[in-house]
Design a protein around this motif. Structure first.
Motif, PDB file in Angstrom:
ATOM      1  N   VAL A   2      -4.343  -6.404 -28.844  1.00  8.68           N
ATOM      2  CA  VAL A   2      -3.142  -6.661 -29.690  1.00  8.68           C
ATOM      3  C   VAL A   2      -2.459  -7.818 -29.035  1.00  8.68           C
ATOM      4  O   VAL A   2      -2.146  -7.893 -27.785  1.00  8.68           O
ATOM      5  CB  VAL A   2      -2.409  -5.280 -29.659  1.00  8.68           C
ATOM      6  CG1 VAL A   2      -1.036  -5.330 -30.339  1.00  8.68           C
ATOM      7  CG2 VAL A   2      -3.498  -4.163 -30.141  1.00  8.68           C
TER       8      VAL A   2
ATOM      9  N   TYR B  92       0.394  -1.833 -36.101  1.00  4.36           N
ATOM     10  CA  TYR B  92       0.382  -1.635 -34.482  1.00  4.36           C
ATOM     11  C   TYR B  92       1.955  -1.193 -34.297  1.00  4.36           C
ATOM     12  O   TYR B  92       2.950  -1.887 -34.548  1.00  4.36           O
ATOM     13  CB  TYR B  92       0.198  -2.719 -33.658  1.00  4.36           C
ATOM     14  CG  TYR B  92       0.522  -2.426 -32.290  1.00  4.36           C
ATOM     15  CD1 TYR B  92      -0.262  -1.675 -31.590  1.00  4.36           C
ATOM     16  CD2 TYR B  92       1.324  -3.348 -31.579  1.00  4.36           C
ATOM     17  CE1 TYR B  92       0.034  -1.425 -30.301  1.00  4.36           C
ATOM     18  CE2 TYR B  92       1.772  -2.970 -30.373  1.00  4.36           C
ATOM     19  CZ  TYR B  92       1.165  -2.162 -29.684  1.00  4.36           C
ATOM     20  OH  TYR B  92       1.311  -1.937 -28.344  1.00  4.36           O
ATOM     21  N   ASN B  93       1.992   0.110 -33.765  1.00  2.00           N
ATOM     22  CA  ASN B  93       3.371   0.668 -33.577  1.00  2.00           C
ATOM     23  C   ASN B  93       4.187   0.652 -34.665  1.00  2.00           C
ATOM     24  O   ASN B  93       5.440   0.194 -34.431  1.00  2.00           O
ATOM     25  CB  ASN B  93       3.986   0.406 -32.307  1.00  2.00           C
ATOM     26  CG  ASN B  93       4.778   1.417 -31.626  1.00  2.00           C
ATOM     27  OD1 ASN B  93       4.980   2.399 -32.139  1.00  2.00           O
ATOM     28  ND2 ASN B  93       5.457   0.872 -30.541  1.00  2.00           N
TER      29      ASN B  93
ATOM     30  N   ILE C 181      -4.101  -9.114 -34.065  1.00  2.00           N
ATOM     31  CA  ILE C 181      -5.432  -8.589 -33.641  1.00  2.00           C
ATOM     32  C   ILE C 181      -6.418  -9.534 -33.502  1.00  2.00           C
ATOM     33  O   ILE C 181      -6.858 -10.060 -34.386  1.00  2.00           O
ATOM     34  CB  ILE C 181      -5.893  -7.265 -34.358  1.00  2.00           C
ATOM     35  CG1 ILE C 181      -4.888  -6.178 -34.262  1.00  2.00           C
ATOM     36  CG2 ILE C 181      -7.179  -6.782 -34.015  1.00  2.00           C
ATOM     37  CD1 ILE C 181      -5.119  -4.688 -34.925  1.00  2.00           C
TER      38      ILE C 181
ATOM     39  N   MET D  86      -2.537   2.516 -33.176  1.00  2.00           N
ATOM     40  CA  MET D  86      -2.690   1.906 -34.238  1.00  2.00           C
ATOM     41  C   MET D  86      -2.703   2.710 -35.479  1.00  2.00           C
ATOM     42  O   MET D  86      -3.054   4.161 -35.517  1.00  2.00           O
ATOM     43  CB  MET D  86      -4.322   1.315 -34.143  1.00  2.00           C
ATOM     44  CG  MET D  86      -4.600   0.517 -32.826  1.00  2.00           C
ATOM     45  SD  MET D  86      -3.736  -1.102 -32.722  1.00  2.00           S
ATOM     46  CE  MET D  86      -4.127  -1.648 -34.171  1.00  2.00           C
TER      47      MET D  86
END
Length: 890
Positions: free
Chosen positions: A197, A160-161, A218, A150
């Motif tokens: 996620v 996220y990533n 999320i 995160m």
């Protein structure tokens, strides 16, 4: 504030009026009270209906809804060292005095589970919030920042990533729309059981498993006991020199009703406008697609320093952020989001700018003392039904905002004062209906209408640049006004075939845009007479854009491969006219803007994706007006070219790698973009004023970038470590004072980060940013003055948190900045802050002392480089501050 308190009490009284109470005591056989036992009431499905812990005397009181029958409920009591109690409730009985039986604990059966946990189920990743939280954490945002994979920016945007999230849900409901920063700041992490996620997320249930999606969302899963009661906080703070900081918030998250209301006020440098930041999900979700004209006028060239805004923001601010959502039994969801902001802030700014040409150097200085008074009001009302057989949503938005700015300005020995007044009126309504047919196929009906206007007025006293504006004759003042009222409409109908090897969607629609650009440049002479600027007539430009479009989307998914091809064709007519300039033009174009997305799953968690898009775009009304506009005190803009046309190619390759169970996340990607336009901006610059005209010459811009990131939880150290890197290069042309200058810019950025627990009571955080930027002329014969410019910047932050006693936290923060530029003295800064906090569990109160800018750094200098421009900026900073705060949890 009184109204807010009254409404809170009214809601609480209304809820209590519909409740019954179950009460009792917990004691041992010897009559000893059993405190801190977990007392829950559950229904036949095992779900918690009420929850409470017994107090120091063993007493408990639980509230039950009046509609719940006691005969179907059970009373559960759990406490370490005592036998578990499971007792059915009896109708009519309201008191239960229970004798607790002591039970020895087999230590061999007790497992310490301090290791952070992530669970994976299909496309859903679940972070156990409690296993990542630390004693010093307050909000869910504090915990989210240390979760591997995160990323939270200073603005509050979540990735996220490496991929931006598309939605932020609370127990499956999108309460905050795309303005979720207030949620991560306000929601206590103790309320949240899991952070989910959702990969390959499809927000419309009727389209789930029927269309492909690469979105990430999320969802916060709220604890059962936290859904049962209204909670919130009251914060009051005061300090020196003459500081205040206050907040009241109320939170309720249950299946039927959700609300998050926050009222704030401060003068400690906290920018409350950040709570209303929208992250533009409308474009990601196939929004309206209208391009609003940019603001015509500004008060100068002031930029923001590379510091947290709290360092340089001198403010008096108040805001209200009210969000309410109701789920009705028939599946209809009603939602209201109401935002309000009043602010007053000021800034002291000084800059020096040098523009390097092959045979000349243009220099100018700017020194401003700026006072701003921004305000914001916005109301969003929506009604939505999201079911497996159909989706319906209607969203109404009404906004009115603006700003009045005053500044005292000294530029190249010209002393003047400015006033800029800006207002924004914004109204829109979005209607969408998506039903599923009996054969499984889907129809989509969409209609969006919007009205937008931003009238502005810039007034400068005394008159400036009389050689350019008034034939060399001194004059008293100059005033520039402008506005671009806009009506926009988009309607479409789509049909989706959900069966077969290749899923297909066909859409037909109409787009309409009507705009006007009106501007007037007026001079007040020394005798008080107002005259029009003699160098150009006023703008009274009428613009329209009409488009009929049809597109086909083709999706393929088999095994590890998936692909989506979009083939849109649009017939477009653009017309614009201004009788003052004998301009009456029409442009007919057939536009074809295809895009392709391919994805290959390498295994359950890793994938490789390739994206290509071609865009044939036309300019907007800001590129065709002929009348001169004094955009700011040193810039006059106009155009002398046909409507801009731009062709762009973009190719992006991305690899996503993750091992969720071992908490390792990596991403890397490369992007190439090239665009060709039929116009170029030509600027004629002197030390006092710049005149910019759009000319009909071809202009190419190309860029290439590589980026990557890795995030890992190191179990042996109990630490989350991350590293991001990016490299980019771009080539473009500038036309300055009749010279064509092709520039080549390069930049490299490195971002390491670490968050670790040391020796049980000490936590350390580190975040760094290193940037190397170079700009040079492509021509080999360029002079040394413009041949190459490089700036090196290093920004490092370190935080230490120490907990010497239970509920006591001491935190020290340090931030070091370094910048160097060839042939100039390096710049170094160090900032230090401290915070001490003590938690009073009995009173549910936190007492803390904030000490800011301990080194009392009151000025900040920085360099910037862009193509042939070198800039130096000076900012006044907030000095040393001390604020004592008390935060009471409801």
């Amino acid at each position: 504030m009184k109204c807010l308190t009254f409404l809170l009490l009214l809601c609480t009284w209304g809820a209590m009026a519909q409740q019954r109470t179950i009460q009792g005591t917990l004691k041992t056989k010897g009559g000893k009270a059993v405190p801190h036992a977990s007392v829950t009431i559950r229904n036949v499905q095992g779900r918690i209906v009420a929850f409470k812990a017994s107090d120091a005397s063993g007493n408990f009181v639980l509230a039950l809804p009046a509609t719940t029958g006691a005969g179907s409920l059970h009373l559960f009591i759990n406490h370490l060292g005592y036998a578990r109690v499971d007792l059915p409730l009896t109708t009519g009985r309201m008191r239960y005095d229970i004798v607790m039986e002591e039970k020895a604990i087999d230590l061999a059966e007790v497992a310490v589970k301090s290791r952070p946990r992530i669970d994976v189920r299909n496309d859903t990743l679940s972070y156990d919030v409690g296993s990542f939280a630390k004693a010093e954490d307050r909000s869910i945002g504090d915990v989210l920042r240390r979760m591997p994979g995160m990323e939270v920016s200073e603005s509050g945007q979540i990735k996220y990533n490496g991929q931006q999230i598309s939605s932020f849900y609370i127990d499956g409901d999108d309460l905050l729309n795309d303005k979720y920063a207030i949620g991560t700041k306000t929601i206590p992490h103790a309320m949240v059981q899991k952070l989910e996620v959702l990969q390959n997320h499809q927000p419309l249930k009727v389209l789930k498993n029927k269309t492909l999606s690469d979105r990430v969302a999320i969802n916060l899963v709220i604890k059962d006991e936290a859904r049962l009661k209204l909670t919130g906080q009251v914060k009051a703070g005061a300090g020196l020199p003459q500081q205040y900081d206050g907040e009241v918030n109320t939170i309720l998250f249950n299946k039927k009703y959700k609300m998050l209301n926050v009222a704030k006020g401060n003068n400690v440098g906290d920018d409350l406008a950040a709570d209303f930041a929208a992250f533009n999900f409308a474009d990601m979700l196939g929004g309206a697609g209208n391009s609003r004209p940019t603001s015509l006028l500004s008060a100068g060239t002031v930029g923001s320093p590379g510091l947290p805004k709290q360092r340089y923001y001198f403010n008096n601010s108040g805001s209200l952020n009210a969000n309410t959502l109701v789920n009705l039994k028939n599946g209809l969801q009603l939602k209201a989001n109401i935002n309000g902001l009043l602010d007053r802030n000021d800034m002291a700014y000084h800059s020096r700018t040098e523009l390097y040409l092959a045979g000349d150097t243009i220099r100018y200085t700017e020194q401003q003392a700026i006072d701003r008074d921004p305000f914001l009001t916005e109301i969003n009302l929506s009604a939505m039904t999201n079911k497996e057989d159909y989706y319906f949503n209607n969203m109404l938005k009404i906004g009115y905002s603006g700003e009045t700015g005053m500044s005292a300005l000294l530029s190249n020995d010209m002393d003047m004062s400015q006033q800029l007044r800006s207002r924004i009126r914004d109204f829109s309504n979005t209607l969408e209906y998506t039903p599923a047919l009996k054969n499984g196929n889907v129809i989509n009906l969409y209609w969006y209408v919007n009205h937008y206007n931003q009238p502005q007025t810039l007034h400068i006293t005394p008159g400036i640049n009389e050689e350019v504006l008034n034939g060399g004759v001194p004059f008293a003042s100059v005033s520039q006004s402008g506005e671009t009222p806009t009506w926009f409409n988009r309607a479409s109908i789509a049909y989706t075939r959900t069966s077969g090897i290749i899923r297909q969607r066909y859409r037909f629609g109409l787009l309409n845009e009507w705009q006007m650009l009106r501007s007037a440049l007026r001079l007040t002479q020394a005798d008080g007479l107002e005259t029009a600027y003699g160098g150009s007539a006023d703008n009274n430009l009428h613009w329209s854009r009409h488009q009929a479009f049809i597109d086909g989307t083709y999706e393929y998914k088999r095994g590890a491969w998936e692909a989506a091809l979009l083939l849109p064709i649009a017939a477009q007519l653009i017309s614009y006219r201004d009788t003052m300039f004998a301009m009456d033009e029409s442009k007919h174009r057939l536009l074809f803007n295809p895009s392709l997305r391919m994805k290959r799953m390498m295994n359950r968690e890793d994938y490789l994706s390739l994206n290509y898009s071609y865009a044939n775009q036309m300019g907007n009304i800001n590129g065709v007006f002929r009348g001169a506009v004094l955009a700011n005190y040193r810039s006059i803009q106009a155009n002398d070219a046909a409507l801009q046309e731009r062709d762009s190619h973009t190719v992006a390759l991305r690899y996503n790698f993750q091992r969720a169970i071992s908490m390792l996340f990596m991403n890397m990607g490369a992007t190439y973009a090239k665009s060709t336009a039929n116009t170029i901006a030509s600027s004629v610059m002197t030390d006092n004023i710049a005149r910019t005209v759009l000319l009909p010459f071809d202009n190419d811009v190309s860029s290439f970038s590589i980026n990557g990131g890795v995030s890992k939880f190191i179990f042996a150290l109990g630490a989350t470590a991350s590293l991001k890197a990016s490299w980019g290069t771009s080539r473009f042309n500038q036309l300055l004072n009749g010279e064509t200058l092709p520039f080549h810019n390069r930049s490299f950025t490195l971002n390491p980060g670490l968050e670790a627990r040391l020796f049980g009571k000490v936590s350390i955080t580190y975040n760094g940013t290193g940037t190397w930027t170079t700009s040079r002329l492509v021509q080999q014969e360029a002079t040394a003055q413009v041949d190459g410019r490089q700036i090196r910047q290093l920004d490092q932050s370190v935080g230490l948190t120490y907990s010497p006693f239970k509920n006591t936290f001491i935190r020290l923060n340090g931030r070091h900045q370094y910048a160097s530029q060839q042939q100039l003295t390096a710049i170094r800064y160090f900032f230090a802050d401290a915070n001490t906090r003590y938690r009073l569990d009995k009173w549910r109160t936190d007492v803390e002392l904030d000490l800011t800018n301990l080194a009392d750094v009151t000025a900040y200098e920085t360099y910037s480089v862009s193509s042939n421009q070198l800039g130096y900026s000076y900012y006044q900073l907030r000095g040393r501050m001390a604020v004592l705060k008390c935060t009471f949890s409801l």
